[in-house]
Design a protein around this motif. Structure first.
Motif, mmCIF file in Angstrom:
data_model
loop_
_atom_site.group_PDB
_atom_site.id
_atom_site.type_symbol
_atom_site.label_atom_id
_atom_site.label_comp_id
_atom_site.label_asym_id
_atom_site.label_seq_id
_atom_site.Cartn_x
_atom_site.Cartn_y
_atom_site.Cartn_z
ATOM 1 N N UNK A 46 0.828 -1.210 0.000
ATOM 2 C CA UNK A 46 0.000 0.000 0.000
ATOM 3 C C UNK A 46 0.860 1.257 0.000
ATOM 4 N N UNK A 47 1.886 1.267 0.842
ATOM 5 C CA UNK A 47 2.770 2.438 0.896
ATOM 6 C C UNK A 47 3.583 2.570 -0.386
ATOM 7 N N UNK A 48 4.022 1.451 -0.923
ATOM 8 C CA UNK A 48 4.773 1.472 -2.183
ATOM 9 C C UNK A 48 3.928 2.094 -3.286
ATOM 10 N N UNK A 49 2.705 1.654 -3.409
ATOM 11 C CA UNK A 49 1.844 2.171 -4.468
ATOM 12 C C UNK A 49 1.488 3.639 -4.242
ATOM 13 N N UNK A 50 1.398 4.028 -2.977
ATOM 14 C CA UNK A 50 1.098 5.419 -2.677
ATOM 15 C C UNK A 50 2.193 6.359 -3.143
ATOM 16 N N UNK A 51 3.436 6.030 -2.830
ATOM 17 C CA UNK A 51 4.536 6.906 -3.242
ATOM 18 C C UNK A 51 4.770 6.809 -4.748
ATOM 19 N N UNK A 52 4.507 5.639 -5.343
ATOM 20 C CA UNK A 52 4.646 5.505 -6.795
ATOM 21 C C UNK A 52 3.672 6.414 -7.525
ATOM 22 N N UNK A 53 2.502 6.604 -6.970
ATOM 23 C CA UNK A 53 1.502 7.491 -7.573
ATOM 24 C C UNK A 53 1.960 8.939 -7.500
ATOM 25 N N UNK A 55 5.208 10.109 -6.807
ATOM 26 C CA UNK A 55 6.549 10.351 -7.343
ATOM 27 C C UNK A 55 6.930 9.195 -8.269
ATOM 28 N N UNK A 56 6.306 9.104 -9.429
ATOM 29 C CA UNK A 56 6.482 7.934 -10.295
ATOM 30 C C UNK A 56 7.883 7.780 -10.866
ATOM 31 N N UNK A 57 8.680 8.839 -10.870
ATOM 32 C CA UNK A 57 10.032 8.742 -11.440
ATOM 33 C C UNK A 57 11.006 8.024 -10.518
ATOM 34 N N UNK A 58 10.622 7.827 -9.262
ATOM 35 C CA UNK A 58 11.508 7.152 -8.324
ATOM 36 C C UNK A 58 11.697 5.683 -8.665
ATOM 37 N N UNK A 59 12.815 5.134 -8.221
ATOM 38 C CA UNK A 59 13.156 3.728 -8.492
ATOM 39 C C UNK A 59 12.920 2.876 -7.253
ATOM 40 N N UNK A 60 12.286 1.733 -7.464
ATOM 41 C CA UNK A 60 12.021 0.767 -6.400
ATOM 42 C C UNK A 60 12.911 -0.458 -6.596
ATOM 43 N N UNK A 61 13.364 -0.988 -5.476
ATOM 44 C CA UNK A 61 14.145 -2.230 -5.538
ATOM 45 C C UNK A 61 13.754 -3.100 -4.356
ATOM 46 N N UNK A 62 13.383 -4.368 -4.649
ATOM 47 C CA UNK A 62 12.969 -5.297 -3.615
ATOM 48 C C UNK A 62 14.125 -6.084 -3.027
ATOM 49 N N UNK A 63 13.862 -6.700 -1.894
ATOM 50 C CA UNK A 63 14.854 -7.510 -1.209
ATOM 51 C C UNK A 63 15.040 -8.858 -1.929
ATOM 52 N N UNK A 64 16.180 -9.454 -1.715
ATOM 53 C CA UNK A 64 16.424 -10.804 -2.218
ATOM 54 C C UNK A 64 17.113 -11.618 -1.128
ATOM 55 N N UNK A 65 16.848 -12.894 -1.102
ATOM 56 C CA UNK A 65 17.489 -13.770 -0.125
ATOM 57 C C UNK A 65 18.971 -13.910 -0.452
ATOM 58 N N UNK A 66 19.762 -14.140 0.573
ATOM 59 C CA UNK A 66 21.204 -14.275 0.383
ATOM 60 C C UNK A 66 21.496 -15.401 -0.617
ATOM 61 N N UNK A 67 22.213 -15.052 -1.687
ATOM 62 C CA UNK A 67 22.586 -16.042 -2.689
ATOM 63 C C UNK A 67 21.470 -16.471 -3.616
ATOM 64 N N UNK A 68 20.314 -15.818 -3.520
ATOM 65 C CA UNK A 68 19.138 -16.252 -4.291
ATOM 66 C C UNK A 68 19.394 -16.237 -5.796
ATOM 67 N N UNK A 69 20.166 -15.268 -6.250
ATOM 68 C CA UNK A 69 20.381 -15.134 -7.683
ATOM 69 C C UNK A 69 21.853 -15.255 -8.063
ATOM 70 N N UNK A 70 22.627 -15.950 -7.233
ATOM 71 C CA UNK A 70 24.035 -16.167 -7.573
ATOM 72 C C UNK A 70 24.136 -16.912 -8.897
ATOM 73 N N UNK A 71 24.919 -16.372 -9.817
ATOM 74 C CA UNK A 71 25.107 -17.014 -11.107
ATOM 75 C C UNK A 71 23.983 -16.824 -12.092
ATOM 76 N N UNK A 72 22.966 -16.086 -11.696
ATOM 77 C CA UNK A 72 21.832 -15.846 -12.593
ATOM 78 C C UNK A 72 22.096 -14.571 -13.388
ATOM 79 N N UNK A 73 22.007 -14.603 -14.699
ATOM 80 C CA UNK A 73 22.191 -13.382 -15.491
ATOM 81 C C UNK A 73 21.235 -12.293 -15.046
#
Length: 210
Positions: A46-53, A55-73
């Motif tokens: 809800x808060x993410x969508x609120x600020x996106x509305x 300030x739409x030019x801002x960049x969002x980045x989500x969390x990832x588990x440790x090593x979740x994407x190791x070796x993934x392009x």
């Protein structure tokens, strides 16, 4: 290489008052190169969508588990992990599972372009507005030359910690100067106190280094 140190000079539960104070301090050092950036951590969709509305030019980045994407392009990683702007946020709530809190940032904007909107949008989340590339004046009577490299003002929302680790019920204005340690003592602290005094502010706590 040099670093900065940031001294708290104002604290209030009123975000609008804290913003006015931070702006007044930033205006004191403002020059033609001054820019403003904002950063926050939003714990709910809800808060993410609120600020996106707002300030739409801002960049969002989500969390990832440790090593979740190791070796993934990079191109095979979920867009929300790589980073997306507001209009490209996933519509499916399931895409946010395991990714919250989302980090959000909007960097190097013209002064006056985002501060009011961000202050209204952040709510109870932790974040900051930072004015950088200021020009602090000389203080010859105090024996200090001015500076620009480490001349910044930061307004912390819902925390008093530059790392945004500890929640708080108020908002803190930080004044940055160059960090110069001599025998374990910050020799530029009197300069920070002098700068604050020019705007009828005062240093109210120890300096914070990143």
């Amino acid at each position: 290489m040099s670093n900065d140190i940031a001294y708290p000079v104002f604290r209030s539960p009123d975000p609008a008052l804290a913003l006015r104070t931070a702006r007044r301090l930033a205006e004191f050092g403002r020059c033609e190169y001054t820019r403003v950036s904002a950063y926050a951590e939003f714990p709910s969709v809800t808060e993410v969508r609120g600020v996106a509305k707002e300030l739409p030019a801002g960049w969002f980045r989500g969390q990832e588990a440790y090593g979740e994407f190791d070796g993934v392009p990079l191109g095979d990683c979920p867009p929300l992990v790589v980073g997306v702007q507001g209009p490209d946020l996933p519509a499916d709530p399931a895409a946010y599972e395991g990714r919250l809190p989302l980090e959000w940032e909007l960097l190097a904007q013209p002064v006056g372009s985002i501060e009011d909107t961000f202050t209204a949008a952040i709510g109870t989340s932790r974040g900051e507005i930072n004015w950088d590339t200021l020009c602090w004046p000389d203080a010859p009577e105090a024996g200090f030359q001015g500076e620009s490299k480490h001349a910044e003002v930061t307004l912390l929302f819902n925390t008093a910690d530059r790392d945004l680790d500890e929640p708080a019920d108020d908002h803190t204005v930080l004044l940055h100067v160059r960090s110069v340690l001599v025998d374990g003592r910050q020799v530029r602290e009197p300069y920070a106190r002098w700068l604050a005094h020019q705007l009828d502010l005062t240093v109210i706590g120890p300096g914070q280094r990143c």
